[in-house]
Structures are given as structure tokens and as C-alpha cells.
Motif scaffolding. Structure first.
Motif, PDB file in Angstrom:
ATOM      1  N   ILE A 227       1.378  -1.268   0.158  1.00 36.59           N
ATOM      2  CA  ILE A 227       0.569   0.029  -0.035  1.00 36.59           C
ATOM      3  C   ILE A 227       0.401   1.246   0.510  1.00 36.59           C
ATOM      4  CG2 ILE A 227      -1.285   1.348   1.322  1.00 36.59           C
ATOM      5  CD1 ILE A 227      -2.701  -1.480   2.121  1.00 36.59           C
ATOM      6  N   LYS A 228       0.427   2.419  -1.212  1.00 33.09           N
ATOM      7  CA  LYS A 228       1.143   3.201  -1.129  1.00 33.09           C
ATOM      8  C   LYS A 228       0.907   4.233  -0.152  1.00 33.09           C
ATOM      9  CE  LYS A 228       1.269   3.961  -5.686  1.00 33.09           C
ATOM     10  NZ  LYS A 228       0.880   2.561  -5.622  1.00 33.09           N
ATOM     11  N   MET A 229       1.941   4.751   0.689  1.00 35.84           N
ATOM     12  CA  MET A 229       1.307   5.964   1.960  1.00 35.84           C
ATOM     13  C   MET A 229       1.773   7.272   1.835  1.00 35.84           C
ATOM     14  SD  MET A 229       0.655   3.454   5.654  1.00 35.84           S
ATOM     15  CE  MET A 229      -0.436   2.170   5.326  1.00 35.84           C
ATOM     16  N   GLU A 230       0.981   7.988   2.060  1.00 31.76           N
ATOM     17  CA  GLU A 230       1.706   9.198   2.129  1.00 31.76           C
ATOM     18  C   GLU A 230       2.001   9.645   3.542  1.00 31.76           C
ATOM     19  OE1 GLU A 230      -0.803  11.019  -2.226  1.00 31.76           O
ATOM     20  OE2 GLU A 230      -0.020  12.784  -0.430  1.00 31.76           O
ATOM     21  N   PRO A 231       3.325  10.570   3.131  1.00 31.29           N
ATOM     22  CA  PRO A 231       4.128  11.297   4.803  1.00 31.29           C
ATOM     23  C   PRO A 231       2.700  11.910   5.604  1.00 31.29           C
ATOM     24  CG  PRO A 231       5.083  12.216   3.092  1.00 31.29           C
ATOM     25  CD  PRO A 231       4.162  11.568   2.455  1.00 31.29           C
ATOM     26  N   GLY A 232       2.873  11.277   6.885  1.00 28.12           N
ATOM     27  CA  GLY A 232       1.054  12.136   7.984  1.00 28.12           C
ATOM     28  C   GLY A 232      -0.191  11.133   7.775  1.00 28.12           C
ATOM     29  N   ASP A 233       0.480  10.166   7.052  1.00 27.14           N
ATOM     30  CA  ASP A 233      -0.790   9.251   6.897  1.00 27.14           C
ATOM     31  C   ASP A 233      -1.470   8.439   8.222  1.00 27.14           C
ATOM     32  OD1 ASP A 233      -1.834  10.304   4.544  1.00 27.14           O
ATOM     33  OD2 ASP A 233      -1.411   8.179   3.269  1.00 27.14           O
ATOM     34  N   LEU A 234       0.172   8.196   8.684  1.00 26.01           N
ATOM     35  CA  LEU A 234      -0.021   7.180   9.821  1.00 26.01           C
ATOM     36  C   LEU A 234      -0.454   8.085  11.333  1.00 26.01           C
ATOM     37  CD1 LEU A 234       2.521   4.753   9.187  1.00 26.01           C
ATOM     38  CD2 LEU A 234       0.047   4.272   8.931  1.00 26.01           C
ATOM     39  N   GLU A 235       0.147   9.231  10.988  1.00 27.53           N
ATOM     40  CA  GLU A 235      -0.443  10.167  12.429  1.00 27.53           C
ATOM     41  C   GLU A 235      -2.077  10.666  12.131  1.00 27.53           C
ATOM     42  OE1 GLU A 235       2.273  10.581   9.852  1.00 27.53           O
ATOM     43  OE2 GLU A 235       3.831  10.232  11.197  1.00 27.53           O
ATOM     44  N   LEU A 236      -2.627  10.430  10.805  1.00 23.06           N
ATOM     45  CA  LEU A 236      -3.224  11.483  10.511  1.00 23.06           C
ATOM     46  C   LEU A 236      -4.592  10.330  11.257  1.00 23.06           C
ATOM     47  CD1 LEU A 236      -5.045  13.615   9.333  1.00 23.06           C
ATOM     48  CD2 LEU A 236      -5.340  11.929   7.787  1.00 23.06           C
ATOM     49  N   LEU A 237      -4.156   8.923  10.902  1.00 26.43           N
ATOM     50  CA  LEU A 237      -5.292   7.873  11.245  1.00 26.43           C
ATOM     51  C   LEU A 237      -4.962   8.301  12.707  1.00 26.43           C
ATOM     52  CD1 LEU A 237      -4.332   4.501   8.930  1.00 26.43           C
ATOM     53  CD2 LEU A 237      -6.160   6.253   9.013  1.00 26.43           C
ATOM     54  N   LYS A 238      -3.700   8.324  13.798  1.00 29.48           N
ATOM     55  CA  LYS A 238      -4.079   7.830  14.997  1.00 29.48           C
ATOM     56  C   LYS A 238      -4.194   9.108  15.567  1.00 29.48           C
ATOM     57  CE  LYS A 238       0.421   6.549  18.213  1.00 29.48           C
ATOM     58  NZ  LYS A 238      -0.722   6.869  19.790  1.00 29.48           N
ATOM     59  N   GLU A 239      -4.173  10.163  15.108  1.00 32.71           N
ATOM     60  CA  GLU A 239      -4.981  11.637  16.014  1.00 32.71           C
ATOM     61  C   GLU A 239      -6.110  11.238  15.964  1.00 32.71           C
ATOM     62  OE1 GLU A 239      -0.837  13.322  14.850  1.00 32.71           O
ATOM     63  OE2 GLU A 239      -2.433  14.295  14.688  1.00 32.71           O
ATOM     64  N   ASN A 240      -7.439  10.637  14.594  1.00 37.21           N
ATOM     65  CA  ASN A 240      -9.075  10.940  14.047  1.00 37.21           C
ATOM     66  C   ASN A 240      -9.438   9.219  14.346  1.00 37.21           C
ATOM     67  OD1 ASN A 240      -8.308  13.805  13.271  1.00 37.21           O
ATOM     68  ND2 ASN A 240      -6.925  12.546  12.539  1.00 37.21           N
TER      69      ASN A 240
END
Ligand code: BGP
Length: 487
Positions: A304-317
Motif C-alpha cells: 500500500i502506497k502511503m503519503e507522509p503523515g497518513d499514519l499520524e492522521l489515522l492515529k489522531e482521528n
């Protein structure tokens, strides 16, 4: 100890725009991907229960896409039950029934007809203001599904649909309009209906036509990642734009049991549960990709191609509540020769201890109590059952339907809900699926009826569209009036 339904329990009913509204080009609406789905009159009802017969392949998709002379009766979603023009009459019936909450979906193509329009369609926004205001005026809360499968067709034909990361931006722009213009009318928001549908019913879930897709699984999980990001962006926007509304996650729940006490079947049931159910809710309710999926992705060569910040976005929301559709249960086994039957979105392994509906779905009310305990134990978040009900053939006689079979199904599932509440589960709502007869999503049949309200229309669009109260209407009315005491 909670021994009964909470005083403010949200007894309700659910429909979806594609399956009910009709008026597919009225009010400035653009074509959407579900408008292409067609009914197959040449098949028997039994043949229609087999999922492969209601799914697009490249040939049938292109046939529908290029149908220059579409006959309305071949595309049941284009007329639905004409809810778009009859919603005021229907809401009067819903108020008489006494529901506390109404779940429906907003049609993206009514708000942005092409999905990439610079400005939203005011007539589309106004329809939802009128609809939700009518609910509020009758004391009915609104549980709005932002996307129930159908994206504006242009987003598929021009941008490739959910495989294109741009869909996240178009979706966020759509949500900003909804929150800005409808935020005061909606109490519960659901960004995606059954977000695991992308895996099990790719055209419905992520608008991918499976055959001819070179790396199908990789494409599907890339699309679903984009939907996870869109979901997290919706949660983030809600924190900024809405006060008090709740944003939830939803899956089609595939409750499964080991077919035998063989340890291999137990291991298979754990894997099936992780890969079919938990993965999707884990990402949206826990905020991260669970490690057990590493094994799955490696085995299936999925990157899966992820963009910078994707994992933080998921974690915080992460979401405020979890929900699921529950109709049936299945069994897991390593025995390849196990008997199969139909189910919601999938063909499933048959459980010899359960009875099946006319469409082969295995009825398991205790499975709902099991599911509620499992989901609550995992997330400790409030739960809304977003869909549950019995699809059956009904016979209209003297202006009603003696649907004791539906009352039995609903009664046993409400009793299972009560048991789960006594088990300590924080169950806050129940929106019975298709509580007014609508067009079936799986088989495109009107004759697969779920409602406590009958709609006079057949599989070919013939009928008066008159609404009639079934015997189950009065049963559900009493259930609501007594907060689940009198069943
Ligand atoms: C769920 C969908 C609903 C509804 C339901 C019943 O997967 O969210 O849209 O269709 O299934 O399925 P069917 O209509 O095929 O009986």
C-alpha cells in the motif's frame, strides 16, 4: 447493572439513497455508479441469490455505461420507491411508527453532480435540508451515511475512482459542504457504509470491476487506504466544524464460528475474523494498521502506497462510535468441501445448526449477542446496529401483510440485544434495515422485502407505489413505545 434498554435508546430504521430515492436525474443530480447496476429479469430468484449473478464484469459494466437507451425498469435504483418525491408522506409514517432516529445516505451526486464541480448543487443541498428538517420537526434524529457505495460516475470514468488519491480531496470537499450546510440537522455521521465492502463486493465498495484488474487485491487495499484517510479527515473536520455530532465507523459484520473443534478450524476462524472484520474497525477505532495484517499483505504481495503523515492522521482521528450491519453468521473451516450458502455481500460456509432465509442467509439471533460482546470488548465505544432485518417475500392481502416470520426474526434479535445490554454492552441504537420496502442492493429485486411498511411495486417497477402498514409495523411500534419491553 443495566437490565434493559437505556431510556434514550435510539430505536430507528435505515435506508440508502440509491435503493430508495429514485429521481436519478432530478434536482440537478448527476449519474452515480449505483445507477448503472441493473436487474436481470432472465434469472430465477434462486439464481439471483448467487452473488456472481448480480456483479459487474467488464463486459456488463461497459454495456450499462454505454446504454444509450436505458429502460427504467432495467435499472431499479433509478426509480427506487420514489422517496425523493414522497419523503414527506413517508416521514409521517415514520413518526407514526415512533422511531427516534432515521438512517439514510446522502447522495454525493446530488451535492456535486460530477464530483469535481467547483460549486455544489444548491437544489441537492436544499433537498437534504428539507428532508432532515422534516425529521427534526417530528422529533426524529438523523443518522446520515455520507457514502453508501455510490460515487458520482464522473469520478470513476475520469479519475478512476477510489484508486486515485484525488478522491480523498473530492470527498473532503463534499464533507465540508455537508458539515457547513447540514451540520445542525445531523446527530450521527457515518463516513462509509460497510467500509469492508471494498474487499467483498469491489464494485459496491470501491467501484472496481474485478475482472481484468491485473493486481486486484493490491488495488482494492489501496482504494480502502484512501477511504481510511478520507474517514480520518472527516473525523478531523468534525472536531473543527461540528459541536456534539458523532462520527462513527461501520463494517458489514461477518460473525464466524469454527466449523468444528479441530484446532485448525479455530485458527481459521481467528484469521477470518481478523481479515474480514477487525482489520477495518481497528484502523478506524484504534487508529493504526494492526500487525496481523503484515502477514496477510506479505502473503498476498500487497504494497500500500502511503503519503507522509497518513499514519499520524489515522492515529489522531479515531471514531466516536462503532456500528455494523448484522444479518447472519457463518462458519470457518480448512475443509474445502464444506457446504456453501449465500450471505450479505458474500457466499458463506453453511452452519448446519441454523435455519436460512429464502435468500439463503443463516438466521442467528444469538450471533448478534455474541457480536455485540466481541465488538464492545474490543473497542469500549458506544455501538449502533446500523442494519439488521429479514429479506422475505411478502403477500399484500386486504391492505396489509401478515409477516409473522419477520416479527419472529426481529423479536429474537431484539431479545439478543437486551441480553447484550445486560452483559454490559454500551448499545445506544438500532436502525432496522429497509424498514420501508426498498430495492435490494445484492439482487436488485423489489420482491426481497425487509420493511414493516409495504411499498406496492414489483421487480419490474410496476405498481402504485402506495405504502401499507404490515403486521410488523404495529409490532415495532409497540416495541418502541415500551422501550423494548413488549415484544
Ligand atoms: C448491506 C447494504 C445495504 C443492504 C443490505 C441488505 O450490505 O449496506 O445497502 O443492501 O446489505 O442486502 P440486500 O439488499 O442484498 O438484501
Amino acid at each position: 447493572m443495566k437490565t434493559n434498554f437505556p431510556e434514550d435508546f435510539l430505536w430507528g430504521g435505515a435506508i440508502a439513497a440509491s435503493q430508495a430515492d429514485g429521481a436519478y436525474l432530478q434536482g440537478g443530480k448527476g449519474l452515480d455508479t449505483q445507477d448503472l447496476r441493473f436487474f436481470r429479469p432472465e434469472l430465477s430468484q434462486k439464481e439471483r441469490t448467487d452473488r456472481k449473478n448480480s456483479r459487474f464484469n467488464k463486459e456488463t459494466f461497459n454495456k450499462a455505461l454505454n446504454d444509450t437507451n436505458p429502460k427504467l425498469e432495467n435499472y431499479p435504483f433509478r426509480h427506487g420507491i420514489d422517496f425523493y418525491n414522497r419523503y414527506l408522506e413517508d416521514i409521517e409514517l415514520f413518526a407514526e411508527l415512533g422511531i427516534k432516529v432515521f438512517r439514510t445516505s446522502i447522495n454525493w451526486a446530488r451535492i456535486f453532480p460530477n464530483g469535481d464541480d467547483a460549486m455544489p448543487n444548491e437544489e441537492g443541498i436544499q433537498f437534504y435540508i428539507n428532508l432532515f428538517d422534516a425529521c427534526q420537526k417530528r422529533g426524529i434524529k438523523v443518522f446520515a451515511t455520507i457514502l453508501h457505495y455510490n460515487i458520482p460516475l464522473n469520478l470513476l470514468t475520469t479519475y478512476g475512482g477510489w484508486r486515485n488519491r484525488k478522491l480523498v480531496d473530492f470527498y473532503v470537499k463534499y464533507v465540508e459542504v455537508l458539515f457547513d450546510r447540514l451540520g445542525d440537522y445531523v446527530d450521527y455521521w457515518l463516513p462509509f457504509n460497510e467500509i469492508n465492502a471494498g474487499k467483498f463486493s469491489p464494485y459496491n465498495g470501491v467501484c472496481v470491476v474485478p475482472d481484468g484488474e491485473p493486481e486486484l487485491e493490491n488495488t482494492i487495499f489501496q482504494c480502502i487506504h484512501h477511504q481510511f484517510i478520507a474517514n480520518a479527515m472527516t473525523v478531523k473536520l468534525a472536531k473543527k466544524m461540528l459541536s456534539g455530532s458523532k462520527v462513527g465507523a461501520m463494517i458489514a459484520r461477518f460473525t464466524t464460528y469454527p466449523a468444528t473443534s479441530r484446532p485448525e478450524d479455530m485458527m481459521q476462524s481467528i484469521l477470518d475474523d481478523q481479515y474480514s472484520n477487525w482489520f477495518y474497525l481497528d484502523v478506524m477505532a484504534r487508529g493504526y494498521y494492526p500487525e496481523y495484517m503484515d502477514r496477510y499483505f506479505k502473503q498476498a504481495n500487497i504494497n500500500i502506497k502511503m503519503e507522509p503523515g497518513d499514519l499520524e492522521l489515522l492515529k489522531e482521528n479515531t471514531v466516536n462510535f462503532v456500528s455494523f450491519s448484522y444479518y447472519f453468521s457463518l462458519v470457518s473451516t480448512t475443509d474445502q468441501g464444506w457446504e456453501r450458502t449465500s450471505g450479505n455481500l458474500i457466499m458463506a460456509n453453511k452452519n448446519p445448526h441454523l435455519k436460512s432465509s429464502e435468500w439463503g442467509w443463516q438466521m442467528d439471533p444469538l450471533g448478534l449477542r455474541i457480536t455485540l460482546n466481541q465488538v464492545y470488548d474490543r473497542y469500549r465505544l458506544p455501538i449502533i446496529i446500523a442494519e439488521n432485518g429479514l429479506g422475505a417475500h411478502d403477500q399484500l392481502e386486504n391492505g396489509t401483510v401478515n409477516d409473522d416470520y419477520r416479527i419472529d426474526y426481529l423479536k429474537t434479535h431484539v431479545e439478543a440485544m437486551r441480553e447484550a445490554i445486560i452483559d454490559g454492552v454500551d448499545l445506544i441504537g438500532y436502525t432496522m434495515w429497509g424498514f420501508i420496502d426498498i430495492v435490494s442492493c445484492g439482487s436488485m429485486e423489489m420482491s426481497k422485502r425487509y420493511g414493516v411498511i409495504y411499498v406496492d411495486q414489483d421487480d419490474y417497477g410496476n405498481g402504485t407505489l402506495e405504502r401499507y402498514k404490515k403486521k410488523s409495523f404495529y409490532w415495532y411500534k409497540k416495541c418502541i413505545e415500551t422501550n423494548g419491553e413488549v415484544l
